[in-house]
Design a protein around this motif. Structure first.
Motif, PDB file in Angstrom:
ATOM      1  N   LEU A  25      52.762 103.409  66.632  1.00 38.47           N
ATOM      2  CA  LEU A  25      54.198 103.373  66.386  1.00 38.47           C
ATOM      3  C   LEU A  25      54.829 102.271  67.218  1.00 38.47           C
ATOM      4  O   LEU A  25      54.480 102.088  68.387  1.00 38.47           O
ATOM      5  N   TRP A  44      53.493 102.706  70.975  1.00 35.93           N
ATOM      6  CA  TRP A  44      52.954 104.045  71.227  1.00 35.93           C
ATOM      7  C   TRP A  44      51.741 104.277  70.330  1.00 35.93           C
ATOM      8  O   TRP A  44      51.734 103.858  69.180  1.00 35.93           O
ATOM      9  N   GLU A  49      62.122 103.051  64.432  1.00 36.19           N
ATOM     10  CA  GLU A  49      60.714 103.334  64.677  1.00 36.19           C
ATOM     11  C   GLU A  49      59.916 102.897  63.449  1.00 36.19           C
ATOM     12  O   GLU A  49      60.318 103.176  62.314  1.00 36.19           O
ATOM     13  N   GLU A  51      57.351 111.505  71.476  1.00 36.73           N
ATOM     14  CA  GLU A  51      58.214 112.677  71.580  1.00 36.73           C
ATOM     15  C   GLU A  51      58.153 113.313  72.960  1.00 36.73           C
ATOM     16  O   GLU A  51      59.165 113.787  73.471  1.00 36.73           O
ATOM     17  N   ASP A 101      50.700 107.270  69.333  1.00 39.28           N
ATOM     18  CA  ASP A 101      50.901 108.405  68.432  1.00 39.28           C
ATOM     19  C   ASP A 101      52.287 109.008  68.632  1.00 39.28           C
ATOM     20  O   ASP A 101      52.926 108.805  69.663  1.00 39.28           O
ATOM     21  N   ARG A 102      52.745 109.747  67.644  1.00 36.74           N
ATOM     22  CA  ARG A 102      54.076 110.348  67.664  1.00 36.74           C
ATOM     23  C   ARG A 102      54.233 111.368  68.802  1.00 36.74           C
ATOM     24  O   ARG A 102      55.283 111.474  69.415  1.00 36.74           O
ATOM     25  N   GLU A 146      56.036 102.868  61.738  1.00 39.30           N
ATOM     26  CA  GLU A 146      54.673 103.373  61.765  1.00 39.30           C
ATOM     27  C   GLU A 146      53.760 102.283  61.227  1.00 39.30           C
ATOM     28  O   GLU A 146      53.933 101.801  60.096  1.00 39.30           O
TER      29      GLU A 146
END
Length: 95
Positions: A2, A56, A85, A63, A58-59, A87
């Motif tokens: 991300l 990042w 954001e 978060e 991963d999500r 992906e």
């Protein structure tokens, strides 16, 4: 993967102090598992703009970090923002 990218707008005289106040946030993000890169930088031509770039893996990592981002004082300094954001499905190295 991300990517979070965009910009914030603050009052020009407040930009340096805003960025100084973000040093801990950048350090915290970069030490968070799942964050290969995190950067806030002054725009070279717009004295009110702060550029944002986050990477990042991963999500879940994003978060988990979001709850420990900017504080109320920093939030109050933001006059406008445009952040999105993305992906990423595929990566091609250019170096």
């Amino acid at each position: 993967m991300l990517i979070v990218a965009g910009h914030l707008v603050v009052d020009p005289p407040a930009r340096a102090a805003y960025l100084d106040g973000c040093v801990e946030v950048v350090d915290r993000a970069r030490s968070t598992p799942g964050c290969p890169d995190f950067a806030l930088s002054p725009d070279l031509t717009d004295p009110a703009r702060i550029n944002i770039f986050e990477c990042w893996t991963d999500r879940g990592s994003v978060e988990a970090f979001r709850g420990s981002g900017t504080g109320d004082g920093q939030d109050a300094a933001i006059r406008d923002a445009s952040v999105a954001e993305y992906e990423i499905a595929e990566i091609r190295s250019l170096t």
